[in-house]
Design an enzyme around this catalytic site. Structure first.
Site, PDB file in Angstrom:
ATOM      1  N   GLU A   1      -1.655  -2.294 -30.620  1.00 34.02           N
ATOM      2  CA  GLU A   1      -2.320  -3.549 -30.232  1.00 34.02           C
ATOM      3  C   GLU A   1      -3.406  -3.377 -29.179  1.00 34.02           C
ATOM      4  O   GLU A   1      -4.345  -4.156 -29.124  1.00 34.02           O
ATOM      5  CB  GLU A   1      -1.275  -4.572 -29.760  1.00 34.02           C
TER       6      GLU A   1
ATOM      7  N   ARG B   1      -5.853  -5.706 -46.699  1.00 32.75           N
ATOM      8  CA  ARG B   1      -5.012  -6.782 -46.169  1.00 32.75           C
ATOM      9  C   ARG B   1      -4.598  -6.380 -44.749  1.00 32.75           C
ATOM     10  O   ARG B   1      -4.431  -5.202 -44.467  1.00 32.75           O
ATOM     11  CB  ARG B   1      -3.754  -6.995 -47.025  1.00 32.75           C
TER      12      ARG B   1
ATOM     13  N   GLY C   1       1.771  -2.408 -26.016  1.00 38.46           N
ATOM     14  CA  GLY C   1       0.802  -2.399 -24.917  1.00 38.46           C
ATOM     15  C   GLY C   1      -0.178  -1.256 -25.155  1.00 38.46           C
ATOM     16  O   GLY C   1      -0.719  -1.093 -26.251  1.00 38.46           O
TER      17      GLY C   1
ATOM     18  N   VAL D   1      10.792  -2.001 -25.977  1.00 38.44           N
ATOM     19  CA  VAL D   1      10.372  -1.555 -27.310  1.00 38.44           C
ATOM     20  C   VAL D   1       9.163  -0.619 -27.205  1.00 38.44           C
ATOM     21  O   VAL D   1       8.934   0.207 -28.090  1.00 38.44           O
ATOM     22  CB  VAL D   1      10.035  -2.732 -28.253  1.00 38.44           C
TER      23      VAL D   1
ATOM     24  N   CYS E   1      27.980  24.013 -57.791  1.00 41.84           N
ATOM     25  CA  CYS E   1      27.725  25.094 -58.742  1.00 41.84           C
ATOM     26  C   CYS E   1      28.748  26.217 -58.599  1.00 41.84           C
ATOM     27  O   CYS E   1      28.730  26.966 -57.615  1.00 41.84           O
ATOM     28  CB  CYS E   1      26.317  25.644 -58.537  1.00 41.84           C
TER      29      CYS E   1
ATOM     30  N   GLY F   1      26.660  17.460 -51.046  1.00 44.70           N
ATOM     31  CA  GLY F   1      26.580  15.992 -51.018  1.00 44.70           C
ATOM     32  C   GLY F   1      25.190  15.537 -50.625  1.00 44.70           C
ATOM     33  O   GLY F   1      24.541  16.180 -49.801  1.00 44.70           O
TER      34      GLY F   1
ATOM     35  N   ASP G   1      27.403  23.024 -44.694  1.00 43.33           N
ATOM     36  CA  ASP G   1      27.732  24.404 -44.309  1.00 43.33           C
ATOM     37  C   ASP G   1      28.043  25.287 -45.521  1.00 43.33           C
ATOM     38  O   ASP G   1      27.702  26.469 -45.537  1.00 43.33           O
ATOM     39  CB  ASP G   1      28.862  24.445 -43.277  1.00 43.33           C
TER      40      ASP G   1
ATOM     41  N   ASP H   1      28.079  13.224 -42.404  1.00 45.71           N
ATOM     42  CA  ASP H   1      29.245  13.330 -41.503  1.00 45.71           C
ATOM     43  C   ASP H   1      28.895  13.852 -40.114  1.00 45.71           C
ATOM     44  O   ASP H   1      29.710  13.767 -39.202  1.00 45.71           O
ATOM     45  CB  ASP H   1      30.306  14.257 -42.106  1.00 45.71           C
TER      46      ASP H   1
ATOM     47  N   ARG I   1       9.343 -12.172 -17.552  1.00 51.31           N
ATOM     48  CA  ARG I   1       8.365 -11.095 -17.530  1.00 51.31           C
ATOM     49  C   ARG I   1       6.982 -11.596 -17.177  1.00 51.31           C
ATOM     50  O   ARG I   1       6.714 -12.787 -17.147  1.00 51.31           O
ATOM     51  CB  ARG I   1       8.334 -10.365 -18.856  1.00 51.31           C
TER      52      ARG I   1
END
Length: 816
Positions: free
Chosen positions: A671, A697, A617, A571, A98, A34, A128, A175, A481
């Site tokens: 940053e 860009r 940071g 984050v 197969c 799969g 498996d 799975d 904060r």
């Protein structure tokens, strides 16, 4: 920066990739069984790493069928042939079942086809069944060669030259049904698909007060059902490994009606497609719907997710996992000897490991055997520690005992969110509140961080108050904060500072309303007023600093002599004491999704380079891992200093790239990676130096990285780690019960985190020496070891430490 890295650690015990050579070797890569999202990332990593070390790499199209058929199904791959496939679901080299390979005749044809190209190293990505087939092929190899020689298809020289076959497996299965690994390639992406559907269904279900029965994949394994139930707070879940007890029909109906009585407008029931009862009889989604309609009369709908779970773009986690495993697989093949057994490269915690293939296969088959024989406790145990932990956590959070059956501890435990919001914080609060109530505590919610704590914004919070919180982003309790003006310089007045020793220096930390230093008296008063016996802090680096201040203030304020534990949620992923923080995975997925869209926009214009600024940071985790997941050409981070020569080298690299068919570039910049080499500066430099070759860009992602619904990983991680924190608090309070014990030792004020393979509590006092306070990052960060991978896969030379590789470990049922 991305040129040959001469700053690698030195030492006789170190082993580097340069010591391994693939010259003269041929590697075949195939995907079988799969399909799963992330397989393409694994194929890309195998091809590029193989070429990097000097080997030839061949695609084997259509799995084992292509190996048997030969011809154009086995084709040499080059660097560009795996470009632009990271973000593509499924597998570009195809997969097929197969029958021919199951016969010796078919395997004989396959061996002949491989020998024609000199392939004696196989990298198999599949489940498996596929891996078992590869192992059988390896065992038969010498016999197959002798038979080919007898048939006159090869000469005796070839028999000696290609005497043995090396096999390394990677498990690609949505799975997560393969024992020995925490996560298989594709599982996290499948969870993303499920949770997207669940979140969408919840909105319509609430509108109409409906019950939804969702059927997810998992014929023999309930992992997807269990984790999605945990991640969305489902009312009931059906798994093949842990069938419901006799009389479950009545129990489920009682639970659903109780939830409705608590003003809950919807019910979610999740069913694995292989769900069974204790007699091994199937429990179908239609049967459950019929039961709910007949017994309760609720408006009920069935949704079968089906193959939508296999499709779509792979998540950031799956891309990084597959890339790491692909690189590890090539290293394993280079190091293999005739005596090396076939192995599987897999993940344990955040550590790449090699495990004997057949041990893993045997244990996977043992799970099925246990289920067939109705030894369901053994089946759960064999699935591993992670599965059993998920199941226990789900049961604790989903089912509330009647109040008169919960022994009361007469302890008040407070929960507070501190710092910037991070997706998954609310799941962590929900988990803490429910586990605390189940343990008999009275739970208190503190609103608006330490600022709100000082002002007495504290309320009792109940079981139903946190219903539906898992899928909500941000922080419902609110956080406060440090503002952008917060600094560490001498401009701050002494009155605004708090001091705590670090080694033999004293750090001066500027205090804003987020930190408790200014309000120690007021906070101590509130703790006394509300009789707070323990504190759980959920937050980032500000929470860590706050914990240090509370620890330092214990001598003056006995109210702080209670168990305190911090769960990392930011984050930036920059909290000392933990490899991962709640919210970082969601941010990483946002970055990856955005990079995909930006790269796609360049497919029409060509010859375009995008410079993208990420948050974090001074911590480069998001930029580095985002670069690995998105296939970036470079990622500038604070932890690895760079200069104008590095920037020039990158421009030259991109100039060469524009001469190929891959006419676009992607550069990520943290940053705060450099005070002078700003995003604008790099953009202008690239624009000027690339004039006539490519245009530029720039894009600053900003606060979108903090927003959005939490990813399945962050929901699950936040839920489990917060539950673990509450268990620790309960154990500490139990220890002191009736003795009026004051908690003054270092081990009663800790950070809870994941380190390599373990969940550990580390005293905050011990973590001080591991912290770079000036830059708000840990002094050592595990992910920096993966930095060379991004460079290698982007065609740069890099020194990659492979000292941790090479040790074949044995599978333990409780190792995962």
């Amino acid at each position: 920066m991305d040129a040959d890295d001469s700053r690698a650690p030195k030492g006789s015990l170190r082993k580097f990739l340069e010591h391994l050579s693939g010259a003269g070797k041929a590697i075949g890569v195939l995907t079988s069984g799969g399909d799963a999202q992330g397989m393409n990332a694994a194929v890309r990593a195998v091809v590029r790493m193989g070429i990097y070390v000097g080997a030839k790499v061949y695609f084997i199209y259509e799995g084992y069928q292509g190996m048997v058929d030969g011809g154009s199904n086995i084709a040499e791959a080059d660097w560009e042939s795996v470009s632009s496939i990271l973000q593509v679901g499924g597998t570009i080299i195809g997969s097929a079942r197969c029958q021919a390979f199951r016969t010796r005749e078919g395997r004989l044809k396959a061996a002949c086809n491989l020998l024609q190209r000199g392939i004696t190293n196989l990298c198999v990505i599949g489940g498996d069944g596929s891996l078992t087939g590869a192992n059988l092929f390896r065992k038969e190899w010498s016999g197959l060669l002798e038979e080919l020689a007898r048939n006159g298809q090869i000469d005796k020289e070839a028999v000696q030259k290609y005497a043995y076959l090396n096999v390394v497996g990677m498990v690609g299965s949505i799975d997560n049904d393969f024992c020995g690994t925490d996560m298989t390639i594709g599982t996290d992406s499948a969870l993303h698909r499920i949770i997207e559907v669940v979140d969408a269904i919840m909105t319509t279900a609430q509108s109409h007060q409906r019950t939804f029965v969702l059927e997810v994949m998992g014929r023999h394994c309930g992992y997807l059902a269990l984790v999605s139930a945990l991640a969305c707070g489902a009312d009931w879940v059906f798994l093949p490994e842990s069938p419901p007890e006799e009389g479950w029909e009545e129990q489920m109906c009682v639970k659903l009606s109780e939830n409705r009585a608590r003003k809950k407008r919807l019910n979610i029931i999740i069913v694995a497609e292989g769900a069974i009862d204790t007699q091994n009889k199937p429990i179908t989604s239609e049967k459950i719907k019929e039961l709910v309609v007949t017994q309760l009369g609720y408006d009920t709908r069935v949704t079968i997710l089906g193959h939508v779970q296999r499709g779509g773009t792979p998540s950031a986690f799956d891309r990084i996992l597959a890339s790491r495993m692909g690189v590890e697989a090539v290293i394993a093949l280079l190091e293999a000897t005739p005596d090396t057994p076939a192995c599987v490269v897999s993940l344990n915690g955040n550590h790449a490991v090699r495990l004997p293939l057949m041990e893993c296969v045997q244990m996977t088959q043992d799970v099925q055997k246990a289920m067939d024989e109705r030894r369901f406790q053994d089946a759960v145990r064999l699935r591993g520690r992670s599965f059993a932990g998920n199941l226990n956590t789900y049961k604790r959070l989903a089912i509330k005992l009647p109040d008169d059956q919960i022994p009361k501890t007469n302890c008040n435990v407070a929960v507070i969110n501190v710092g910037a919001p991070a997706a998954g914080m609310n799941a962590a609060v929900r988990s803490a509140v429910r586990v605390g109530i189940a343990d008999g505590h009275r739970m208190l919610a503190i609103y608006d961080g330490f600022d709100g704590f000082a002002k007495g914004q504290i309320k009792e919070i109940g079981w139903t108050d946190v219903g539906g919180w898992t899928g909500q982003g941000g922080s419902i309790l609110g956080t406060k904060r440090l503002g952008k003006a917060a600094g560490w310089g001498p401009a701050w007045r002494p009155a605004d500072r708090v001091e705590f020793g670090v080694s033999d220096i004293v750090l001066h930390v500027a205090i804003f309303s987020v930190l408790p230093g200014k309000y120690l008296e007021e906070i101590a008063t509130q703790m006394r007023t509300h009789s707070i016996n323990a504190l759980l802090i959920i937050g980032g680096f500000e929470a860590y600093l706050g914990l240090l201040e509370l620890s330092a203030a214990r001598e003056k304020h006995e109210e702080f002599c209670v168990p305190m534990v911090m769960v990392p949620a930011t984050v930036s992923n920059n909290v000392p004491g933990s490899d991962f923080s709640i919210g970082a995975d969601t941010a990483l997925n946002t970055i990856t999704d955005t990079c995909d869209r930006i790269k796609q926009s360049a497919s029409g214009t060509k010859r375009r380079v995008f410079i993208i600024e990420t948050m974090g940071g001074y911590c480069g985790y998001l930029a580095n891992m985002g670069g690995l997941a998105a296939g970036a050409d470079a990622a500038y981070i604070f932890e690895e200093p760079f200069d104008i020569r590095d920037l020039q080298s990158n421009v030259e690299h991109l100039t060469e790239k524009m001469k190929t068919t891959i006419q676009r570039g992607l550069v990520l910049r943290n940053e705060s990676c450099s005070e002078n080499y700003t995003t604008d500066f790099i953009y202008q430099l690239y624009s000027e130096e690339g004039k006539g070759v490519f245009d530029c860009r720039k894009n600053v992602l900003g606060h979108m990285q903090q927003g959005g619904a939490p990813s399945p990983f962050d929901r699950n991680f936040g839920t489990k780690i917060s539950a673990r924190a509450m268990e620790w608090i309960t154990a500490k309070l139990k220890e002191a019960r009736g003795r009026g014990k004051k908690f003054t030792t270092d081990d009663s004020i800790c950070v809870l985190g994941i380190s390599k393979r373990n969940v550990i509590f580390q005293p905050v006092a011990e973590l001080k020496k591991q912290t770079d306070f000036e830059h708000r990052i840990p002094k050592e960060q595990w992910w920096l070891k993966l930095r060379p991978l991004m460079k290698i896969l982007a065609k740069y030379k890099a020194s990659y430490d492979v000292s941790d590789s090479g040790q074949l470990e044995h599978v333990q049922p409780w190792s995962v």
